[in-house]
Design a protein around this motif. Sequence first.
Motif, PDB file in Angstrom:
ATOM      1  N   SER A   1       0.754  -1.205  -0.061  1.00 35.14           N
ATOM      2  CA  SER A   1      -0.007  -0.031  -0.092  1.00 35.14           C
ATOM      3  C   SER A   1       0.951   1.215   0.183  1.00 35.14           C
ATOM      4  O   SER A   1       0.433   2.547  -0.063  1.00 35.14           O
ATOM      5  N   GLY A   2       2.284   0.981   0.372  1.00 34.29           N
ATOM      6  CA  GLY A   2       3.038   2.369   0.161  1.00 34.29           C
ATOM      7  C   GLY A   2       2.918   3.336   1.377  1.00 34.29           C
ATOM      8  O   GLY A   2       2.073   2.939   2.337  1.00 34.29           O
ATOM      9  N   THR A   3       3.741   4.200   1.286  1.00 36.00           N
ATOM     10  CA  THR A   3       3.851   5.195   2.354  1.00 36.00           C
ATOM     11  C   THR A   3       3.494   6.671   1.927  1.00 36.00           C
ATOM     12  O   THR A   3       4.421   6.942   0.759  1.00 36.00           O
ATOM     13  N   ARG A   4       2.430   7.142   2.397  1.00 31.41           N
ATOM     14  CA  ARG A   4       1.991   8.428   1.928  1.00 31.41           C
ATOM     15  C   ARG A   4       2.990   9.534   2.661  1.00 31.41           C
ATOM     16  O   ARG A   4       2.833   9.570   3.868  1.00 31.41           O
ATOM     17  N   LEU A   5       3.897  10.047   2.028  1.00 30.98           N
ATOM     18  CA  LEU A   5       4.576  10.986   2.650  1.00 30.98           C
ATOM     19  C   LEU A   5       4.162  12.732   2.367  1.00 30.98           C
ATOM     20  O   LEU A   5       3.709  12.867   1.090  1.00 30.98           O
ATOM     21  N   LEU A   6       3.824  13.334   3.257  1.00 29.87           N
ATOM     22  CA  LEU A   6       3.239  14.825   3.263  1.00 29.87           C
ATOM     23  C   LEU A   6       4.479  15.662   3.657  1.00 29.87           C
ATOM     24  O   LEU A   6       4.914  15.500   4.737  1.00 29.87           O
ATOM     25  N   VAL A   7       4.735  16.479   3.048  1.00 27.28           N
ATOM     26  CA  VAL A   7       5.904  17.546   3.230  1.00 27.28           C
ATOM     27  C   VAL A   7       5.338  18.975   3.319  1.00 27.28           C
ATOM     28  O   VAL A   7       4.627  19.525   2.571  1.00 27.28           O
ATOM     29  N   ARG A   8       5.432  19.705   4.666  1.00 24.98           N
ATOM     30  CA  ARG A   8       4.963  20.609   5.097  1.00 24.98           C
ATOM     31  C   ARG A   8       5.640  21.875   4.912  1.00 24.98           C
ATOM     32  O   ARG A   8       6.986  21.932   5.100  1.00 24.98           O
ATOM     33  N   PRO A   9       5.183  23.067   4.426  1.00 26.86           N
ATOM     34  CA  PRO A   9       6.004  24.107   4.526  1.00 26.86           C
ATOM     35  C   PRO A   9       6.758  24.544   5.924  1.00 26.86           C
ATOM     36  O   PRO A   9       6.036  24.463   6.767  1.00 26.86           O
TER      37      PRO A   9
END
Lengths: 112, 116
Positions: free
Chosen positions: A104-112
């Motif tokens: 299912s993978g890893t959802r990476l969210l990069v924030r400012p």
Amino acid sequence: LAKTTQPISMDSYEGQEVNITCSHNNIATNDYITWYQQFPSQGPRFIIQGYKTKVTNEVASLFIPADRKSSTLSLPRVSLSDTAVYYCLVGDQRDSSYKLIFGSGTRLLVRP
Amino acid sequence: EAGVAQSPRYKIIEKRQSVAFWCNPISGHATLYWYQQILGQGPKLLIQFQNNGVVDDSQLPKDRFSAERLKGVDSTLKIQPAKLEDSAVYLCASSLGDIPDNSPLHFGNGTRLTVT
């Protein structure tokens, strides 16, 4: 049937180093570990591949311990554009068939 | 090098209709894969070809899905008749070596199918 286990999601901030670990306890002797990145509305894109120890390219590093039962993708100094889903893959050898099965993978969210 | 080409990019059909997707892999790549990706999930392998022979199609719903790879190059995936649950992105990928092999997969951008 995925042979790999990854965290579902991760959050980070711009400029930080991100490490995503994948577990693959049943990896076969001749299997490599491959990581892919996928953006919305695009197919997965090859990032890096390794067999043991450490591999580094212009995008990422891949760390593989001696027992090869896990691997860690390291993204140095992430930017907003690194927000994506990251998959690790190993082969699945059953009978005479060899398949590459995505988890299912890893959802990476990069924030400012 | 040119990447994996897929067409159409989008397709909307009604249930029970038929649809076909086309894939042109990277020149010289021996192995071709079709994956189905439902929203929010990882790609699911449907079928893999080595040259023009089927290596594995154990996850292909053969009562409605069919695929072929002509002359070991282009490939088509067909669904007939389509069901609502077939709504997904259909991804084609190719790799250089023969199976089993560790050469990376190169993916196209997929065909997004919506079944209404």
